[in-house]
Design an enzyme around this catalytic site. Structure first.
Site, short mmCIF file in Angstrom:
data_model
loop_
_atom_site.label_atom_id
_atom_site.label_comp_id
_atom_site.label_asym_id
_atom_site.label_seq_id
_atom_site.Cartn_x
_atom_site.Cartn_y
_atom_site.Cartn_z
N HIS A 55 0.82 -1.21 0.00
CA HIS A 55 0.00 0.00 0.00
C HIS A 55 0.86 1.26 0.00
O HIS A 55 2.06 1.21 0.26
CB HIS A 55 -0.95 0.01 1.21
CG HIS A 55 -0.26 0.10 2.54
ND1 HIS A 55 0.43 -0.96 3.11
CD2 HIS A 55 -0.14 1.12 3.41
CE1 HIS A 55 0.92 -0.59 4.27
NE2 HIS A 55 0.62 0.68 4.47
N ASP B 22 0.50 4.99 1.95
CA ASP B 22 -0.27 5.40 3.13
C ASP B 22 -1.46 6.31 2.79
O ASP B 22 -1.32 7.31 2.08
CB ASP B 22 0.64 6.09 4.16
CG ASP B 22 1.52 5.06 4.88
OD1 ASP B 22 1.06 3.92 5.07
OD2 ASP B 22 2.66 5.40 5.23
N HIS C 271 4.58 0.01 0.20
CA HIS C 271 5.29 -0.74 1.23
C HIS C 271 4.40 -1.83 1.81
O HIS C 271 3.18 -1.83 1.62
CB HIS C 271 5.85 0.19 2.31
CG HIS C 271 4.81 1.00 3.03
ND1 HIS C 271 4.17 2.07 2.45
CD2 HIS C 271 4.29 0.88 4.28
CE1 HIS C 271 3.30 2.59 3.31
NE2 HIS C 271 3.35 1.89 4.42
N ARG D 17 4.43 6.52 13.63
CA ARG D 17 4.51 7.08 12.27
C ARG D 17 3.99 8.52 12.23
O ARG D 17 2.89 8.79 12.73
CB ARG D 17 3.68 6.22 11.32
CG ARG D 17 3.99 6.49 9.86
CD ARG D 17 3.14 5.63 8.95
NE ARG D 17 1.81 6.18 8.79
CZ ARG D 17 0.78 5.49 8.32
NH1 ARG D 17 0.90 4.22 7.98
NH2 ARG D 17 -0.41 6.07 8.19
C1 SIN Z 1 2.99 1.26 7.69
O1 SIN Z 1 2.41 0.55 6.87
O2 SIN Z 1 2.98 2.47 7.59
C2 SIN Z 1 3.74 0.63 8.83
C3 SIN Z 1 4.84 -0.24 8.40
C4 SIN Z 1 5.42 -1.05 9.51
O3 SIN Z 1 4.80 -1.20 10.57
O4 SIN Z 1 6.52 -1.56 9.34
#
Ligand code: SIN
Length: 250
Positions: A94, A96, A226, A241
């Site tokens: 995805h 974000d 990611h 985050r």
């Molecule tokens: C995310 O998808 O923003 C988090 C990634 C993670 O927890 O490594």
């Protein structure tokens, strides 16, 4: 500051800086590195929550996560904890909050607690994904928009977006939020969307990060997808985050 490239398509590790105290020229070098490599890894960062937020603000206004607005004092900071594999929402390729009309440009993730094993994150270059397609498919996709949905939001974004800093074209669909192409049904869209997410997550256009506590990774959601691998059972894992509010994708 030393920048070491990690793969031919994506990622670099930056050494010799503490993000809590960087001058303007170092900040500019970090931005340049990010535009070039799309993902930057910083080891051994001692960032407090306030320093994390302040560092994010250097890139611009912070994005407020739609699931946190009105519920948390700091909707600019998302706390990601292990709530079990069945409840994870990040184990999918995805970009974000791409359902937002102005999705986050950058994400800055810091590792507060990491499991003894597992819990890696992967990023894939959507510049390289787009460039790997045939000219026929690139031409077909270029005028299309796709619907991205979640958190009671639905936004139509270009399937191929132009990065405002680099001018490069990147594929902009993902497995988490993109539901269908504009003017096409879910059933009609699904095979091509699946193909694009699969192509966009090929291993040779990806990098994988093994987290250590106090790592910080910054990525550019406008040109990467990611995927957080949930392979650590019930072990605690806590990430924080902060995201920067982006522009309307063009
Ligand atoms: C995310 O998808 O923003 C988090 C990634 C993670 O927890 O490594």
């Amino acid at each position: 500051m030393k920048i070491e490239q990690l793969t031919v398509n994506i990622g670099a590790q930056v050494d010799g800086v503490q993000l809590s105290s960087i001058d303007e020229s170092t900040f500019e070098a970090i931005q340049e590195g990010l535009w070039k490599h799309q993902v930057l890894v910083f080891r051994d960062q001692k960032l407090s929550r306030e320093e994390h937020l302040s560092f994010g603000r250097r890139f611009g206004e912070l994005h407020k996560h739609p699931a946190l607005v009105g519920k948390r004092e700091h909707p600019e900071e998302l706390i990601i904890k292990n709530r079990g594999k069945s409840k994870t929402v990040t184990e999918v390729w995805h970009s974000d909050v791409s359902c937002d009309p102005r999705p986050p440009s950058l994400s800055i993730l810091r590792a507060v607690e990491v499991p003894e094993f597992g819990g890696d994150t992967l990023w894939a270059s959507q510049y390289a994904a787009f460039e790997s397609l045939s000219s026929g498919l690139r031409q077909f996709l270029s005028p299309l928009k796709a619907l991205h949905e979640n958190y009671d939001m639905s936004s139509a974004h270009p399937v191929v977006r132009v990065h405002p800093e680099t001018g490069r074209q990147a594929l902009y669909v993902n497995g988490g939020f993109t539901k269908h192409f504009e003017g096409m049904t879910h059933n009609e869209s699904e095979p091509l969307l699946n193909y694009l997410v699969q192509t966009g997550s090929a291993l040779d256009i990806s990098m994988r990060h093994r987290w250590r506590q106090n790592d910080v990774v910054i990525w550019d959601n406008r040109c990467v997808m990611h995927f957080a691998v949930h392979d650590y059972g019930d072990a605690p894992r806590e990430m924080r985050r902060v995201t920067v509010r982006g522009e309307v994708p063009r």
